[in-house]
Design a protein around this motif. Structure first.
Motif, PDB file in Angstrom:
ATOM      1  N   GLU A 153       0.819  -1.210   0.000  1.00 42.84           N
ATOM      2  CA  GLU A 153       0.000   0.000   0.000  1.00 42.84           C
ATOM      3  C   GLU A 153       0.854   1.262   0.000  1.00 42.84           C
ATOM      4  OE1 GLU A 153      -2.607  -0.682   3.314  1.00 42.84           O
ATOM      5  OE2 GLU A 153      -4.181  -1.511   1.995  1.00 42.84           O
ATOM      6  N   GLU A 157       0.816   4.119  -3.039  1.00 44.45           N
ATOM      7  CA  GLU A 157       0.678   5.559  -2.808  1.00 44.45           C
ATOM      8  C   GLU A 157       1.752   6.356  -3.540  1.00 44.45           C
ATOM      9  OE1 GLU A 157       0.795   5.931   1.407  1.00 44.45           O
ATOM     10  OE2 GLU A 157      -1.233   5.131   1.712  1.00 44.45           O
ATOM     11  N   TYR A 185      -5.054  -9.376  -0.939  1.00 48.76           N
ATOM     12  CA  TYR A 185      -4.961  -8.016  -1.479  1.00 48.76           C
ATOM     13  C   TYR A 185      -4.866  -8.052  -3.003  1.00 48.76           C
ATOM     14  CZ  TYR A 185      -3.195  -3.288  -2.330  1.00 48.76           C
ATOM     15  OH  TYR A 185      -3.033  -2.010  -2.808  1.00 48.76           O
ATOM     16  N   ASN A 189      -7.585  -6.532  -5.774  1.00 48.98           N
ATOM     17  CA  ASN A 189      -7.165  -5.395  -6.588  1.00 48.98           C
ATOM     18  C   ASN A 189      -6.738  -5.771  -8.004  1.00 48.98           C
ATOM     19  OD1 ASN A 189      -7.016  -2.833  -4.686  1.00 48.98           O
ATOM     20  ND2 ASN A 189      -6.332  -4.586  -3.473  1.00 48.98           N
TER      21      ASN A 189
END
Length: 291
Positions: A153, A157, A185, A189
């Motif tokens: 994550e 970003e 995850y 995604n």
């Protein structure tokens, strides 16, 4: 053998050929089996295994050279070459340098470039270099290896121009911790999840439960285990073989699917058994670097 998986940006074979310990080991090269190694890679490609996974660390770059030699006679557009930059090279300038060196050894652009493991270098610096490499045509896509969800994550970003498209972590029927973490995850995604050490150093290849299920399909325990991963939508297992018969056996995991009943039976069987602690630890006689 046309057994592929489609992701947002690319379509790849459902099985990957791994090159850890091909061309040497941890930052050292060996040329003792070059012809055999190249032949194994070529045979894998002939059989439809079009994802080739390597890294600058493997054989101190020699694995990449062998990949480059093996792919010369094939259409580059049919292949998906994955390489990785070592964590100590994760700063901007060294990522650029490492990727260009890897590309030179392979003799081609790199389809997917991964950070081999978390680094002390701020991840945004690495991602910025990855995006520059995409712009320059050295790589097509980038991702992460040996990362947990928090690390993924943070990297996401940092990505301002391009998406992170893949995660490569240790995952197998004997090591399922990532199902609740990075694998979950990736599924949520739409990322490609590359599972390394799926056979746990051949432990699953001699598993009686898998062998018995394989009898229904005329398949080996190895082929059943690999097909179990392939049957998950976004999972690409990475498997290495240096002998042609083993390459051919691995490729036999493609082109068919376990029934839902058998898939669930395997799933439940390995959840109920304490294989990871009881068998895997005894098989790992030495600590090795990330694959």
């Amino acid at each position: 053998m046309n057994d592929v998986k489609k992701f947002k940006y690319f379509t790849v074979s459902s099985l990957a050929f791994g090159t850890w310990r091909i061309g040497g080991g941890y930052w050292y090269a060996s040329h003792s089996m070059d012809n055999q190694w190249v032949s194994a890679i070529k045979r894998a490609i002939e059989l439809g295994i079009r994802v080739i996974d390597t890294a600058e660390m493997y054989g101190n770059g020699h694995a990449e050279e062998l990949v480059g030699e093996a792919i010369k006679e094939f259409s580059r557009e049919d292949l998906f070459i994955v390489s990785k930059v070592w964590p100590s090279h994760a700063d901007y300038d060294n990522v650029i340098k490492s990727a260009k060196n890897s590309s030179k050894r392979i003799g081609s652009y790199i389809d997917l470039y991964l950070l081999h493991a978390p680094s002390r270098v701020p991840i945004c610096k690495t991602i910025k270099a990855f995006e520059r490499l995409v712009d320059d045509g050295v790589i097509r896509f980038f991702g992460l290896s040996n990362f947990d969800v928090d690390g993924i994550e943070r990297a996401v970003e940092c990505s301002s121009k391009y998406d992170i498209v893949a995660i490569q972590n240790h995952y197998s029927l004997l090591n399922r911790d990532d199902e609740r973490k990075a694998l979950s995850y990736a599924e949520q995604n739409g990322l490609m999840y590359m599972a390394y050490t799926p056979l746990e150093n051949s432990t699953l290849s001699s598993n009686e439960f898998l062998a018995n299920i394989g009898k229904k399909y005329g398949k080996t325990a190895t082929q059943v285990a690999l097909n179990w991963y392939i049957s998950r939508n976004n999972v690409i297992p990475i498997v290495k073989a240096t002998k042609i018969p083993h390459v051919e056996e691995n490729a036999g995991a493609m082109g068919w699917r376990l029934s839902e009943e058998d898939w669930k039976a395997i799933d439940a069987h390995f959840r109920e058994k304490s294989y990871f602690l009881d068998k895997l630890i005894s098989s790992l006689k030495s600590i090795r670097p990330w694959t």
